[in-house]
Design an enzyme around this catalytic site. Structure first.
Site, PDB file in Angstrom:
ATOM      1  N   MET A 154      32.129   7.469  47.670  1.00 17.76           N
ATOM      2  CA  MET A 154      32.414   6.210  48.103  1.00 17.76           C
ATOM      3  C   MET A 154      32.833   6.209  46.430  1.00 17.76           C
ATOM      4  O   MET A 154      32.688   4.613  45.593  1.00 17.76           O
ATOM      5  CB  MET A 154      31.531   4.836  48.207  1.00 17.76           C
ATOM      6  N   SER A 155      32.964   6.667  45.248  1.00 13.33           N
ATOM      7  CA  SER A 155      33.190   6.572  44.046  1.00 13.33           C
ATOM      8  C   SER A 155      35.007   5.861  43.593  1.00 13.33           C
ATOM      9  O   SER A 155      34.992   4.806  42.404  1.00 13.33           O
ATOM     10  CB  SER A 155      32.907   7.810  43.325  1.00 13.33           C
ATOM     11  N   GLU A 188      33.017  21.292  40.414  1.00 11.15           N
ATOM     12  CA  GLU A 188      33.041  19.607  41.487  1.00 11.15           C
ATOM     13  C   GLU A 188      34.550  19.883  41.555  1.00 11.15           C
ATOM     14  O   GLU A 188      35.433  19.677  40.092  1.00 11.15           O
ATOM     15  CB  GLU A 188      31.566  18.765  40.538  1.00 11.15           C
ATOM     16  N   LYS A 192      39.534  10.498  40.355  1.00  9.81           N
ATOM     17  CA  LYS A 192      39.021   9.493  39.286  1.00  9.81           C
ATOM     18  C   LYS A 192      40.272   8.956  39.542  1.00  9.81           C
ATOM     19  O   LYS A 192      41.031   9.179  39.539  1.00  9.81           O
ATOM     20  CB  LYS A 192      37.902   9.718  38.703  1.00  9.81           C
TER      21      LYS A 192
END
Length: 238
Positions: A154-155, A188, A192
């Protein structure tokens, strides 16, 4: 959904058109505060009351937990897409995520692979990463996507990107400040907002519970995988 258009009051129509213009211009719906400011309401609560009325009439859907949690229903997507084309939108606006529903029936379909968990060191579109494929309408996106990526975490909540959503991604190795990107950092893959500074690259979350990721100029395990150009809500696929 019925083909009959719901009857809106003049004020509801004004707000509905404001939402369409915001999505066509920036790729994201407005906040309640932005609606209130644009239309001269005294508070965001007044905007919320009108949004609730639009939701009851079935022209929008409200998503809790995010300041931009407004989604147009499937029957309104064609209108928004036409608005984007009439506005002569440049490819730069494709940096913003669009809260699209599933494709409209009877239109040309684009078949996209869905990428799930990505193994370290392998290309993101390696066959073992592809879970399945989806057919979507290519006209929904300001820029043609190359694949769908299943969002984890949920970033990016405040940008309307939620856990389990399918993010439409156009492959690229370059990005401008403010664009939402898919980046690889070692083992990863993350989603973003991109920001380049004199000190290096920052990958910024859209959730105050998460910290920015700082990429140093000499960091070798960083790679830009693509730009976000659209979004398919997870619950619409169930």
């Amino acid at each position: 959904m019925s083909n009959d258009k719901p009857k809106l009051t003049p004020r509801q129509q004004e707000i509905f058109e404001l939402i369409q213009r915001a999505i066509a211009r920036t790729g994201a719906p407005p906040t309640r505060a932005e609606i209130a400011s644009e239309l001269g309401f005294r508070s965001a609560n007044a905007a919320e009351e009108h949004l609730q009325a639009l939701a009851r009439k079935g022209v929008i859907e409200l998503v809790g937990g995010t300041s931009r949690g407004i989604r147009l229903k499937a029957g309104t997507l064609r209108t928004v897409n036409e608005t984007r084309k009439r506005g002569g939108e440049s490819s730069g606006a494709a940096s913003n995520v669009l809260p699209f529903n599933l494709p409209l029936p009877g239109l040309e379909q684009l078949v996209l692979p869905l990428v799930g968990r990505v193994a370290a060191g392998n290309p993101i579109l390696a066959q073992e990463h592809v879970e399945q494929t989806y057919s979507v309408e290519p006209g929904l996106f300001a820029r043609r996507p190359d694949y769908l990526l299943r969002v984890k975490g949920m970033s990016m909540k405040d940008a309307g990107i939620l856990d389990g959503d399918l993010l439409a991604v156009a492959r690229t190795r370059d990005a401008r400040n403010g664009q939402i990107v898919v980046a690889r950092l070692g083992d990863e893959v993350t989603v973003k907002r991109f920001q380049r500074t004199a000190q290096g690259i920052q990958l910024l979350p859209e959730n105050p519970d998460f910290q920015p990721i700082v990429v140093s100029p000499d960091q070798e395990d960083f790679e830009l995988e693509g730009l976000a150009v659209g979004l398919i809500r997870n619950q619409l696929l169930n």
